[in-house]
Design a protein around this motif. Structure first.
Motif, mmCIF file in Angstrom:
data_model
loop_
_atom_site.group_PDB
_atom_site.id
_atom_site.type_symbol
_atom_site.label_atom_id
_atom_site.label_comp_id
_atom_site.label_asym_id
_atom_site.label_seq_id
_atom_site.Cartn_x
_atom_site.Cartn_y
_atom_site.Cartn_z
ATOM 1 N N ALA A 64 43.630 35.481 46.807
ATOM 2 C CA ALA A 64 43.408 34.219 47.049
ATOM 3 C C ALA A 64 43.675 33.312 46.634
ATOM 4 C CB ALA A 64 45.088 34.110 45.689
ATOM 5 N N ASP A 65 43.211 31.862 45.861
ATOM 6 C CA ASP A 65 43.613 30.912 47.073
ATOM 7 C C ASP A 65 42.618 29.453 45.564
ATOM 8 O OD1 ASP A 65 42.854 29.636 50.213
ATOM 9 O OD2 ASP A 65 41.552 28.150 48.950
ATOM 10 N N VAL A 66 42.842 28.912 46.045
ATOM 11 C CA VAL A 66 42.535 28.314 45.004
ATOM 12 C C VAL A 66 40.725 27.729 45.325
ATOM 13 C CG1 VAL A 66 44.741 25.886 44.875
ATOM 14 C CG2 VAL A 66 42.872 25.522 47.047
ATOM 15 N N GLU B 33 46.531 44.297 40.647
ATOM 16 C CA GLU B 33 46.456 44.846 42.543
ATOM 17 C C GLU B 33 47.779 45.598 43.208
ATOM 18 O OE1 GLU B 33 43.809 45.634 43.209
ATOM 19 O OE2 GLU B 33 42.430 43.912 42.536
ATOM 20 N N ARG B 34 49.104 46.342 41.938
ATOM 21 C CA ARG B 34 50.145 46.889 42.930
ATOM 22 C C ARG B 34 50.143 46.401 44.086
ATOM 23 N NH1 ARG B 34 48.754 51.048 43.793
ATOM 24 N NH2 ARG B 34 45.954 51.550 43.591
ATOM 25 N N VAL B 35 50.906 45.296 44.530
ATOM 26 C CA VAL B 35 50.911 44.597 45.741
ATOM 27 C C VAL B 35 52.594 45.027 46.249
ATOM 28 C CG1 VAL B 35 51.450 42.300 46.944
ATOM 29 C CG2 VAL B 35 49.146 43.077 45.831
ATOM 30 N N ASP B 36 52.661 45.261 46.830
ATOM 31 C CA ASP B 36 53.919 45.372 48.047
ATOM 32 C C ASP B 36 54.510 44.308 48.660
ATOM 33 O OD1 ASP B 36 54.209 48.429 47.495
ATOM 34 O OD2 ASP B 36 52.608 48.684 48.727
ATOM 35 N N ARG C 49 36.076 29.684 50.226
ATOM 36 C CA ARG C 49 37.075 30.100 51.383
ATOM 37 C C ARG C 49 37.134 31.907 51.314
ATOM 38 N NH1 ARG C 49 38.933 24.864 51.609
ATOM 39 N NH2 ARG C 49 40.931 25.413 50.135
ATOM 40 N N MET C 50 37.719 32.448 50.059
ATOM 41 C CA MET C 50 37.761 33.446 49.948
ATOM 42 C C MET C 50 36.568 34.158 50.137
ATOM 43 S SD MET C 50 40.109 33.789 46.481
ATOM 44 C CE MET C 50 39.519 33.085 45.761
ATOM 45 N N ASP C 51 35.461 33.928 49.911
ATOM 46 C CA ASP C 51 34.298 34.833 49.606
ATOM 47 C C ASP C 51 33.585 34.177 51.058
ATOM 48 O OD1 ASP C 51 33.571 34.655 47.302
ATOM 49 O OD2 ASP C 51 32.567 33.152 47.082
ATOM 50 N N THR D 5 35.356 45.014 51.691
ATOM 51 C CA THR D 5 35.610 43.556 50.675
ATOM 52 C C THR D 5 36.836 43.760 49.924
ATOM 53 O OG1 THR D 5 34.340 43.619 49.381
ATOM 54 C CG2 THR D 5 33.790 42.822 51.507
ATOM 55 N N VAL D 6 37.567 42.918 49.070
ATOM 56 C CA VAL D 6 38.431 42.548 48.346
ATOM 57 C C VAL D 6 38.251 41.976 47.145
ATOM 58 C CG1 VAL D 6 40.334 43.136 50.118
ATOM 59 C CG2 VAL D 6 40.532 41.236 49.040
ATOM 60 N N PRO D 7 39.148 42.204 46.176
ATOM 61 C CA PRO D 7 39.078 41.663 44.931
ATOM 62 C C PRO D 7 39.658 39.813 45.216
ATOM 63 C CG PRO D 7 39.965 42.997 44.547
ATOM 64 C CD PRO D 7 39.510 43.712 45.571
#
Length: 440
Positions: free
Chosen positions: A40-42, A77-80, A46-48, A61-63
């Motif tokens: 996650a980012d603004v 994403e069922r994050v822990d 950068r995420m790409d 790669t991740v969403p």
């Protein structure tokens, strides 16, 4: 059914600037216990860039999610565990949201930037029962572990005072004045952003907490003070500026593929300039700071942070009832002219190969010759080998008998010395730490 301690945990990271890289690499090193599932980012660019590096490393790669969709990401994403590596002033937003969503959190230091934000995090920890871990990697440096061992052994007796000097050179130190850190509203200043590392070490070494702080700080070298010293040039940012050519304080992002991808190519989305002139107006943080602190065990600390040194490193001395312990670390013995320009402008320490470093721990007992303490495992890479050791605990489940993993309470205690110092800068008076925040 595997228990929480042994199963593979799902991690999502918010804030994909350069601070994120170490965490992303480290997650890939522990595939049996950790899985990166989202960014996650603004800023999408950068995420790409991070996803491109994952693909280049042969990892999936991740969403990606906009920062405003952080809560949605945690659920979908069922994050822990949420990894928080965003701008310091935003840490509390993501930490609290993650805790309320039932996640644990690992956050970059500093935990946050002011007292209200700190209290908000502590309240959320108490309300949810979830865990916040602050990534104080300096605790995991073999040198710092050895200092703790020697102090705990009683070899120098009861500690009466600590003298701590930290020197940032004119490459590394200058970098805080190019970036978002130059605005105290973003970073809390170097007393919070940088020195919280050092104040945490003192708390951890002494097993004590700060009680009272007196401090003086000023902007002596960077910002508009650069005109007085003859260093200032007339440009706002380095990229595209003829005035920046040949300036040892400028950084050339176009010459560094990582900086280009993360910042130069991402400017169109948020307008953030990573290469601001360190002597341009708008700097609201200090570069020369002196602190006197008193602790719950009666010990005192004198501390000085200089952000414009010709060499980088630190000295820590402990005076005890049976002798003295000294730690001297030279991360690099000078800043080479080539290293101060271009792509090396963002780097320091071991990454500048032409510069030399050293480290030494010495015990000076009463009525005996001093002895040097050997420290196996220390390296000039990865914060003295600390990064790999820390992530082995955080992501790999390695045992931590020295109690190096730092809690939200530890994060608050590290903040309090710096926050009290900032208050003392403003008032010119000693600050009682309990007047800022009371920890149970």
């Amino acid at each position: 059914m595997p228990d929480q301690a042994s199963r593979r945990r799902r991690y999502a990271l918010v804030g994909t600037g350069s601070r994120a890289e170490m965490f992303v690499r480290s997650l890939l090193d522990h595939p049996d216990r950790a899985e990166l599932v989202a960014f996650a980012d603004v800023n999408q660019a950068r995420m790409d860039a991070h996803n491109a590096w994952l693909a280049g490393a042969g990892a999936p790669t991740v969403p990606t999610y906009r920062a405003g969709d952080f809560a949605t990401m945690l659920d979908k994403e069922r994050v822990d565990v949420a990894l928080v590596t965003s701008v310091d002033r935003t840490h509390d937003e993501y930490i609290v949201a993650a805790l309320q969503a039932g996640c644990d959190v690992v956050t970059e230091k500093p935990m946050t930037t002011d007292v209200p934000r700190c209290q908000r995090i502590l309240d959320a920890v108490a309300e949810t029962g979830r865990q916040v871990t602050v990534a104080f990697n300096y605790r995991y440096n073999p040198l710092h572990e050895k200092v703790r061992e020697v102090l705990a052994s009683g070899e120098i007796g009861e500690v009466g005072s600590v003298h701590f000097e930290w020197l940032l050179d004119v490459r590394h130190g200058a970098d805080y004045f190019r970036r978002w850190h130059r605005d105290k509203a973003n970073s809390g200043g170097l007393m919070v952003h940088k020195a919280s590392h050092h104040f945490d070490l003192v708390n951890w070494w002494l097993g004590a907490a700060p009680v009272e702080v007196m401090a003086y700080g000023r902007l002596f070298f960077y910002g508009e003070a650069g005109h007085r010293h003859g260093y200032a040039r007339d440009y706002a940012r380095a990229h595209g500026s003829t005035e920046a050519a040949g300036d040892p304080f400028a950084i050339d992002m176009a010459a560094n593929p990582h900086l280009r991808a993360l910042y130069l190519d991402a400017e169109g989305e948020d307008g953030y300039h990573r290469d601001q002139n360190v002597f341009a107006p708008g700097v609201t943080i200090e570069d020369d700071m002196a602190v006197l602190a008193r602790y719950t065990n009666g010990a005192t600390m004198t501390y000085h942070l200089t952000a414009y040194s010709p060499w980088e490193g630190y000295r820590v001395m402990f005076n005890g009832s049976r002798g003295r312990l000294e730690l001297l670390v030279v991360e690099n013995d000078f800043v080479s002219p080539a290293g101060a320009k271009g792509l090396k402008g963002a780097l320091h320490g071991a990454e500048a190969a032409v510069e030399e470093g050293s480290a030494r721990i010495t015990v000076h007992p009463f009525w005996e010759r001093p002895r040097e303490v050997p420290v196996p495992g220390h390296t000039r890479e990865g914060h003295g080998g600390a990064d790999a050791r820390m992530t082995a605990v955080l992501f790999g489940g390695e045992n931590d008998p020295m109690g190096r993993e730092a809690s939200a309470r530890d994060g608050a205690l590290a903040l309090l010395t710096g926050l009290a110092a900032n208050r003392s800068f403003e008032t010119g008076q000693p600050v009682q730490v309990a007047d800022l925040l009371t920890l149970g």
